[in-house]
Each structure stands twice: as structure tokens, then as C-alpha cells.
Design a protein around this motif. Sequence first.
Motif, PDB file in Angstrom:
ATOM      1  N   TRP A 261      38.798  -7.462  11.808  1.00 25.49           N
ATOM      2  CA  TRP A 261      40.092  -7.180  12.439  1.00 25.49           C
ATOM      3  C   TRP A 261      39.957  -6.864  13.930  1.00 25.49           C
ATOM      4  O   TRP A 261      40.923  -6.443  14.569  1.00 25.49           O
ATOM      5  CB  TRP A 261      40.814  -6.042  11.698  1.00 25.49           C
ATOM      6  CG  TRP A 261      41.428  -6.536  10.421  1.00 25.49           C
ATOM      7  CD1 TRP A 261      40.977  -6.332   9.149  1.00 25.49           C
ATOM      8  CD2 TRP A 261      42.580  -7.379  10.307  1.00 25.49           C
ATOM      9  NE1 TRP A 261      41.786  -6.988   8.251  1.00 25.49           N
ATOM     10  CE2 TRP A 261      42.776  -7.634   8.921  1.00 25.49           C
ATOM     11  CE3 TRP A 261      43.469  -7.933  11.224  1.00 25.49           C
ATOM     12  CZ2 TRP A 261      43.822  -8.424   8.452  1.00 25.49           C
ATOM     13  CZ3 TRP A 261      44.516  -8.732  10.763  1.00 25.49           C
ATOM     14  CH2 TRP A 261      44.669  -8.964   9.382  1.00 25.49           C
TER      15      TRP A 261
ATOM     16  N   ARG B 278      51.826   1.352   2.666  1.00 26.97           N
ATOM     17  CA  ARG B 278      52.223   0.291   3.581  1.00 26.97           C
ATOM     18  C   ARG B 278      53.594   0.623   4.154  1.00 26.97           C
ATOM     19  O   ARG B 278      54.576   0.722   3.406  1.00 26.97           O
ATOM     20  CB  ARG B 278      52.279  -1.007   2.788  1.00 26.97           C
ATOM     21  CG  ARG B 278      52.800  -2.164   3.553  1.00 26.97           C
ATOM     22  CD  ARG B 278      52.875  -3.361   2.635  1.00 26.97           C
ATOM     23  NE  ARG B 278      53.609  -4.413   3.290  1.00 26.97           N
ATOM     24  CZ  ARG B 278      53.791  -5.618   2.767  1.00 26.97           C
ATOM     25  NH1 ARG B 278      53.289  -5.897   1.580  1.00 26.97           N
ATOM     26  NH2 ARG B 278      54.469  -6.520   3.418  1.00 26.97           N
TER      27      ARG B 278
ATOM     28  N   ASP C 253      46.790  -3.375   9.115  1.00 25.32           N
ATOM     29  CA  ASP C 253      46.270  -4.432   8.254  1.00 25.32           C
ATOM     30  C   ASP C 253      44.882  -4.056   7.729  1.00 25.32           C
ATOM     31  O   ASP C 253      44.579  -4.223   6.550  1.00 25.32           O
ATOM     32  CB  ASP C 253      46.197  -5.760   9.028  1.00 25.32           C
ATOM     33  CG  ASP C 253      47.570  -6.422   9.200  1.00 25.32           C
ATOM     34  OD1 ASP C 253      48.401  -6.285   8.292  1.00 25.32           O
ATOM     35  OD2 ASP C 253      47.790  -7.065  10.230  1.00 25.32           O
ATOM     36  N   CYS C 254      44.055  -3.545   8.629  1.00 22.05           N
ATOM     37  CA  CYS C 254      42.673  -3.218   8.274  1.00 22.05           C
ATOM     38  C   CYS C 254      42.615  -2.043   7.290  1.00 22.05           C
ATOM     39  O   CYS C 254      41.941  -2.113   6.261  1.00 22.05           O
ATOM     40  CB  CYS C 254      41.909  -2.885   9.559  1.00 22.05           C
ATOM     41  SG  CYS C 254      40.206  -2.400   9.306  1.00 22.05           S
TER      42      CYS C 254
ATOM     43  N   ALA D 298      43.127  -0.799  -0.315  1.00 21.57           N
ATOM     44  CA  ALA D 298      43.250  -1.601  -1.539  1.00 21.57           C
ATOM     45  C   ALA D 298      41.889  -1.793  -2.202  1.00 21.57           C
ATOM     46  O   ALA D 298      41.791  -1.917  -3.423  1.00 21.57           O
ATOM     47  CB  ALA D 298      43.882  -2.956  -1.213  1.00 21.57           C
ATOM     48  N   ASP D 299      40.824  -1.804  -1.394  1.00 17.28           N
ATOM     49  CA  ASP D 299      39.462  -1.915  -1.929  1.00 17.28           C
ATOM     50  C   ASP D 299      38.904  -0.567  -2.378  1.00 17.28           C
ATOM     51  O   ASP D 299      37.724  -0.472  -2.715  1.00 17.28           O
ATOM     52  CB  ASP D 299      38.511  -2.446  -0.837  1.00 17.28           C
ATOM     53  CG  ASP D 299      38.840  -3.863  -0.433  1.00 17.28           C
ATOM     54  OD1 ASP D 299      39.581  -4.524  -1.180  1.00 17.28           O
ATOM     55  OD2 ASP D 299      38.350  -4.301   0.630  1.00 17.28           O
TER      56      ASP D 299
ATOM     57  N   TRP E 244      42.766 -18.440   7.985  1.00 15.30           N
ATOM     58  CA  TRP E 244      42.361 -17.378   8.922  1.00 15.30           C
ATOM     59  C   TRP E 244      42.101 -17.988  10.297  1.00 15.30           C
ATOM     60  O   TRP E 244      41.479 -19.049  10.406  1.00 15.30           O
ATOM     61  CB  TRP E 244      41.122 -16.681   8.376  1.00 15.30           C
ATOM     62  CG  TRP E 244      40.674 -15.469   9.132  1.00 15.30           C
ATOM     63  CD1 TRP E 244      39.510 -15.327   9.820  1.00 15.30           C
ATOM     64  CD2 TRP E 244      41.372 -14.220   9.254  1.00 15.30           C
ATOM     65  NE1 TRP E 244      39.443 -14.079  10.379  1.00 15.30           N
ATOM     66  CE2 TRP E 244      40.560 -13.377  10.050  1.00 15.30           C
ATOM     67  CE3 TRP E 244      42.613 -13.742   8.796  1.00 15.30           C
ATOM     68  CZ2 TRP E 244      40.945 -12.074  10.382  1.00 15.30           C
ATOM     69  CZ3 TRP E 244      42.976 -12.447   9.126  1.00 15.30           C
ATOM     70  CH2 TRP E 244      42.152 -11.620   9.910  1.00 15.30           C
TER      71      TRP E 244
ATOM     72  N   THR F   9      34.778  -5.010   7.682  1.00 11.21           N
ATOM     73  CA  THR F   9      36.229  -5.255   7.660  1.00 11.21           C
ATOM     74  C   THR F   9      36.857  -4.916   9.013  1.00 11.21           C
ATOM     75  O   THR F   9      37.698  -5.662   9.535  1.00 11.21           O
ATOM     76  CB  THR F   9      36.879  -4.428   6.531  1.00 11.21           C
ATOM     77  OG1 THR F   9      36.232  -4.753   5.300  1.00 11.21           O
ATOM     78  CG2 THR F   9      38.363  -4.721   6.424  1.00 11.21           C
TER      79      THR F   9
ATOM     80  N   GLU G 117      43.906  -2.964   3.851  1.00  7.64           N
ATOM     81  CA  GLU G 117      42.933  -3.783   3.130  1.00  7.64           C
ATOM     82  C   GLU G 117      41.823  -2.893   2.564  1.00  7.64           C
ATOM     83  O   GLU G 117      41.436  -3.035   1.402  1.00  7.64           O
ATOM     84  CB  GLU G 117      42.353  -4.813   4.107  1.00  7.64           C
ATOM     85  CG  GLU G 117      41.666  -5.984   3.459  1.00  7.64           C
ATOM     86  CD  GLU G 117      41.245  -7.023   4.514  1.00  7.64           C
ATOM     87  OE1 GLU G 117      42.114  -7.482   5.286  1.00  7.64           O
ATOM     88  OE2 GLU G 117      40.050  -7.349   4.540  1.00  7.64           O
ATOM     89  N   LEU G 118      41.350  -1.946   3.376  1.00  3.31           N
ATOM     90  CA  LEU G 118      40.283  -1.047   2.911  1.00  3.31           C
ATOM     91  C   LEU G 118      40.788  -0.102   1.826  1.00  3.31           C
ATOM     92  O   LEU G 118      40.072   0.204   0.873  1.00  3.31           O
ATOM     93  CB  LEU G 118      39.717  -0.258   4.094  1.00  3.31           C
ATOM     94  CG  LEU G 118      38.854  -1.081   5.060  1.00  3.31           C
ATOM     95  CD1 LEU G 118      38.560  -0.303   6.333  1.00  3.31           C
ATOM     96  CD2 LEU G 118      37.552  -1.506   4.371  1.00  3.31           C
TER      97      LEU G 118
ATOM     98  N   GLU H 253      53.735 -13.172   5.151  1.00  2.00           N
ATOM     99  CA  GLU H 253      54.051 -12.921   3.740  1.00  2.00           C
ATOM    100  C   GLU H 253      55.417 -13.487   3.370  1.00  2.00           C
ATOM    101  O   GLU H 253      55.603 -14.016   2.271  1.00  2.00           O
ATOM    102  CB  GLU H 253      54.000 -11.428   3.436  1.00  2.00           C
ATOM    103  CG  GLU H 253      52.589 -10.906   3.359  1.00  2.00           C
ATOM    104  CD  GLU H 253      52.543  -9.420   3.034  1.00  2.00           C
ATOM    105  OE1 GLU H 253      53.322  -8.976   2.174  1.00  2.00           O
ATOM    106  OE2 GLU H 253      51.731  -8.722   3.660  1.00  2.00           O
TER     107      GLU H 253
END
Lengths: 209, 723
Positions: free
Chosen positions: B330, B117, B246-247, B253-254, A31, B326, B250-251, A14
Motif C-alpha cells: 500500500w 470500515r 485500505d491497508c 480482516a487477516d 492491481w 502489506t 486488509e490487515l 466495489e
Amino acid sequence: MVAVVRFPGSLDHESAVRAVRGVGGEATYAWHADPQLPDGTRAVIIPGGFSYGDHLRPGAIASRSPIMDAVRRHADAGGLVLGICNGFQVLCEAGLLPGVLRTNATTSFVCRQVELEVLDHDTPFTRELGAAISVPIKNHDGAWFGDPHHARIVFSYGPENPLGSVASAAGVASARGNVLGLMPHPEEAVDPLLGSTDGLGLFAALVRA
Amino acid sequence: MTTPLYRQLGLTDGEFAHIPTLIGRAPTDAELAMFSLMWSEHCSYKHSRRLLRRFPTEGPHVLQGPGENAGAVDVGDGWAIALKIESHNHPSAVEPFEGAATGVGGIVRDILALGARPIALLDSLRFGSLESARSRHLFTRAVAGIGHYGNCIGVPTVGGEVAFDDRYEDSCLVNAMCIGLVRADGILRAAAFGEGNLLVLIGNRTGRDGIGGASILASAELSSDDADKRPSVQVSDPFTERKLMDCCLELAADSAFLALQDLGAAGLTSAACEMAAKGGVGLEIDLDQIPLREGGMAAAEILVSESQERMLGLVAPETLDHVLATCSRWELDASVIGTVTTTGNFTARHHGAIVVDIPASALTDDAPAYDVPRTPASAPTPLELDHIPAPDDLQAAWAELLARPNLASKRWIYQQYDHLVGANTIRRPGGDAAVVRIPGMKRALAITTDCAERHCELDPRGGGRASVFEAARNIACTGALPLAASDCLNFANPEKASTGWRLAEVIEGMSEALEAIAVPVVSGNVSLYNESPERAIYPTPVVGMIGLLDDAGSSVGHALASEGDLVIVLGGGIARLDASEWIGAAHGAPALPNLDGEAALIGFMVSAAREGLWCSAHDISGGGIAITLAESALAGGIGCMVTLPEDRRPDEVLFGESGERIVATCRPTALARLTALAGDVPITVIGSVGGDSVDVHLGGATIRLDLEIARVAYEATLPEAVA
């Protein structure tokens, strides 16, 4: 377009994207499991972090990812590739840069600001840099080991050699100069609020590629 | 006669006898294991729960107070900051590297459980004297463990504190604090709901590590056979933690999670029971669906394993495929291990048989709560200076004090931590509080951890106040307004009346101070039984505090800036040697911190900072004004000349400590405005910035600290002590 490769355990992706966008460039992620770089990729950044948790050796597993075949083709065609910290380790493990990164002489992780001497202004990355830049280092295995007479050493630490690298090397380039790896973090030296803007020139060069 | 199983697991006779009244029968072995952990001090706060109600927990910014995995406060523009501090003391005393590393992992997952986060870590550490080989081992390995974990997960360790004292020789303290960023309208909670919703276990496989960690390790005194407890310490895997972060982010945020919970102390038992009890629902769990690290694990072992890097998400059936895909991307294991029911019971099946079937509330809401016995200690006696020889050579004394381990540079520690990752660290370690830009915002946070443990030992009410005010002054010195606190109460055995009294008094003192500056406690943790047959720790209530800066570019540092700046002392604190670093022990009677004076000083610092009037500011704490001036001069690479009053003995003037005092500098032109703003806060100009030494004029003599000489000694102490 600058593609920033993301492996499991990448940490500084980032910051790399932010640095590219900060100099007016476009950035996107690539990726690790993909066999191709994103369409329109002109330059690649392999960011810092602990890809695959440094298991086996830092960079060893990431260097064998599917995306690295695409990065190799990109480099062979003369495209720019910048490896920062773990990215430098990945490029050495992939054979795109000479030498290896060994455990620091302190045998510990070292996080601090350092002064770098820019030894080679003839690479596409370094034409606009001054004679010396101030950037942070933060790594555990950052002591470059290789043959200094047959490597293109672009950056060196000075006056001290904080990690114990051969020839005080902080960054080396491929013979053609289009692949550059360095242990210090120029992406964390692009904002006056954080203490240094000496890394801006590197990202400006990538964006113009 | 052998000790009955329930006692081996840490339950009392009375607690064991109470279980059948809650579940209507004798517990199975698996159930007994669950009760022993959930009713342990570590999970149930049974000796502290009633006292903790005293803390102020409300405020206009509070979005999540105590009771969830972490607290959260509003910081504007739709964003919230999650914060929590937690101990990992007993595991670190047994195996310092893994103990400290998993302490970091655990606090990060507490923040992650809110959908936040993680953006910053701090560590508050206490060890025995560095002259002890055992303490050097614990210290160096704990630092290595913190670095190993924090560096690998990419969350910057931006600050913290450490002190060394014989009282921590047998019980070191390793407290970790984490700060996270989350959308204010996206804060996840741990309550389960909705019949048929699915529990998905994500992350590491479940093994036999960390079994009984909360009860055997964290809720009992340490003793000489602690090596036998090593299997109760968990093993760290920071790479999996990073993927888990990270995983899950991401979830989150969804909006894929309906609730999220971290597996920490007491593992799946605690995580699932809390989810069920908070939601008033039941959970049916199939232990055969849990990915195991090794075969042949008993149901009880699976239920209470403290294997790290695991999260439990509540997912609607229609979202399951997305969640599993997801997790697969990861490279994380994820399994549906249970469903929400309406029974209110925690039910677990293993190999087809029901092995647990009890009301979830029996483990949580019905956990025992005790009043601690309280016997006040006698009032402390002030130091009699007549009995303490004054140093012959003040200049030599100053240099020696600056190089003591508690005051010397902590560079050896923070240089091993990545304090920059994320590219948001504005003020790096070494100052009063770290300053971190809130990603994507113009605002920044100041973050600190502090504790006045020797003061707490002598006068727990005053020490509780002093711990809060020291944190608040450190925040205010950066120009930030103190916003919220998290606390980690490290104490000895609360079943002893002297400790029980200190615990209650410290909480009272902290609460008084927090109310005086309108800072709520939004999360916290209690670590008791930090004692051995030989020694008990000081009462050590570590205060983690955050403050808000509206303009990230306006923060104030502690380094002296420019020649000609005026040096000013602010505040009404009166320096005394009682409990000071110069005395080097908990002797004397420190002054009771003044609630109004401290609040006024903090308010003044912040309002003057908003007008940009400070060139630097540094709290006067350990070592007195002499050390404060030295630290600011060393950080700025420029000296100063000051004159101090000679109303008391010179060592008291130089090295005496108090709350309610700050050394600040300003341009001469700012002085009139500062004086007008100060109101009732005393301000005294004592000198000006310049030169390459700190020169103190005191009683006709000049005492000088040469910066280049002092820097060598200041930086050498820790590297030499651990070499």
C-alpha cells in the motif's frame, strides 16, 4: 470476465464490481502494479476515486502505472474499456481518449443527480440505453475540454451544463467506440433502492463483450 | 520574570507539584510535555469526567461502551456498527480548511481503530452570522476542508446540520461524526498485552505539525493572537488516509492486529500510554525508529507531534513480516517502534539515552479530576407576547422566515460533499435523517446530528432533553428505531460557575431523555473553553444518533407524496415562540420536554412505519409547522391544504416551536389503523396533499406559499450569502 483496475486511492471499485455482478457478470480486480490484466479479461473498468490523491493532475500518475500498458494493448486489440469519473481522467491522461478534464466551472466539488442525453447509440456500450438517463455526478475536475468536432461525444448534460464542459459533454468515446469515458456514475444507478436503474444497460453491454 | 515552562504548557501549579509524587522525581522536559498534554482537558476530561458518569451507557445491543476509540452496537447477523462524534473546534477557528479536514481524518481513524470500515460521515457546524466576513470565511473554508478530506477518502458525507448565530462569532464549532461497520466478533480494542509483542507505527511520517494541539489549542480560550497558534494546527493528507484505511482493514480482516490505536490528540504519547494503561503493561519505545519528516526533532517533539494519518498496531512477532509486506504494497511507511514489557512503565529512548520512564497510569488513570463550580442561572422568563408585535403580513413573514440562513436550503453545502460514494445512500441529505444501507445486509441505518442550543442556554436541563428528543424524532421519522448515541459537548469555560452548572444540567437532561427512550451513549467527546473575552458560545451538546431499519426498502422520507394523502399532526407538543427561530435569539422560556409524551410519540412513529402506514413524516422543529409543511412540499414538488386552530396568535400557531410534534401523511385508508395504534399520542388530521402551493386556513383567512416562488428564495440564501 470484467477486470476492475484498482489504484491507490480508487474509491468506486466495489460499486463497479457490484454493478457487473448485478447484471449477471463476473468481475475481478486488476492491481495497478501488475503488467498484465487477469486471465480471461474481456472488458476493463477504470473506476472512480482519487487515484494518487489527484496529485500533479487527476489521473496523471495512474495513467503511467504498469497496468495501463496492458489496458492500452487491450484497447488496441478492440477490447472494451470503460472509464468512470477518475477513470475517464486516467484514460484522457493516457491518450486513450481525446481531450482533458478541467476544474469545474463552479470551482468546487459537485455531487448531484443529473439527466444525460444519449447522443450516440452506435457504441458497444450504448446500444440498449434509452434517449436519456438519470445518474449522479460527483467530482471536482469534470469539465471536459477538447475539440467537439473531432471527438465522439456519447453523452451530454441537458438542459443545463452543470460543470461547464465543452459542448456540454459528459462522456466521450474513442473513434472505434470501444473505449468510453464519462464523468457521471452509472454504477450508482443500478439499484431502485438508490433512486435510478438507468445505468444497468452499460454494464449489461460490458458483460456481453 | 519569565513564565515557567509548565505554565506555558498549560499545567497549573498544583498539577505540576503533583507530578513528583507520582514518579518519585522531577520530570524531564519530554515527560513534562507528555504530562501537559495527557492532563489537558482535551485528553483527560478533567472537568467533565465525573459528570459524564451520569450518562446511561448500557443496553442489550451495546458491544463497546465509552472508553475505547469509539463505541459499537450489535445490528444483527453477526455485524456491529461503530460510532463516534468528535470536535475539531479550536483548530478550525485558527485555520478552517485544515482544521475541519483533519477533524474528519481524526474521527475516521477512531472508527478504523476498532477494525471497522467507515461507511458514513456527518458534520455538525456552528458559525457566527453570515453577515460577518470572518464567519463567512470560516464557514466556506470549513465546508471546503470537510469536502476535500471526506471526498478523497471515499466515505460519504450523508448528513449533518449547521446554524449561524452571533454567539459563535469568536468560537465556531466543527464536530464530525463517523459510522463504521465491523464483524461483531472482530472488534479491535486498544489494550496492549503480551510481553514481546511489537508496536508497529503505520502511515505518515512524524513532523513538527500539531505540536501542543490538545493543550494549547483545544484546552484554552481563544484570543486575538490566535494566528500565532497556527503551527499547532495539523496538515491533512487524505490520500494517505485512504491507503491507511485500505491497508489496516486488509490487515484486520487477516486478524493481523492484536490491538489497534489511532494517533490523535497528543500523538504517540496518548496512543501508547492508553494502550499500556488499558492493558496494564509497559511499553518500551525507541524514538530513533520513528520515520521523521524533518531532522533535528527533539524527543519531546516526536512524542507529542500530532502529525496526521498514523496508526499504531500491536503485532505478534510471527505476524510482523506479513504486516510489513502489506504496508509496503500500500506504499505506506511502517516501522517497529517498540515492544510490550511487564514493567507497567512507558519508557522511551532517544539517541541511546532513556528520555522517558514513568508509569503509564500516571499519565492516564492518575490524571487530575475536578468538580466544576456550579452556580444556577435564574429561571428564564416566558416571552410576553404583548410586547412583541405580530407581523402584519403573515404570508410575507412566512416567505422571509423560510429564506433565513438557519432554515434555508443547505444544498450549497451538501452538494460539495460526495454523499453517494459506496452506493449505499438511500435517503440523501436534506431530510430529517440520512438513511444508509448497511453494506451486504437487508437492514439500513438512519443517522442524524442535532442540538437545541438556544433552549440549552435558557434552560439547560430542558435543552439537554430537547437535543436528545430532536435527534430521536428525526430517526423515528424515517421509520427507524433509535439504537445508540454519541455526544459532543461543546461548552464555554467550565471553570466559570455559570458554565459548570449548565454542563451538569445539560448532562442530566440528556440522560433523562436517553433513559426515557432506552438509548445508551456509547462514545463521546467534550470541547470546553469555547469562549473569547467578548463572547461565550451557547451550551451546544450535539447529539449524534443512529437508528435501525429492519428493511432498507421501507424507510420513510420527508417529501409529500401523492394528491389526496391526509396531512396529520402527531404528538402533544404546544407551539411557543420562546427561543424560536422566528424570535431569532435565546429569549423566553421554552417548555420542559415531556419524557413520557416524547417516548410515546417516537414509539408510535416506529410501530406505524413497520406496518407501512406513512407516506411521509417530518419533525416539526426550527420555524414551526409553517416551515415543516413548506420543506415537505418543496421536497415532494406538491403542495397541501391545511386548517390550523386559531386558539392562539397566528404567528405563534404558524412559527411556534416545541418538541413532541411531527407532521406526517398517510393514505386515507390508513387512518383507522393509525388511530388504533396511536394510543395516548394525540393525532389530528389537518388537511390533505395536493396543488402547487401550501395553503393554510387560519382564522377565516388563507395564507399561501407558492412553491415555485418559495423554492427560488429557499435555494438562493446560502449561495448569495457566500458569493
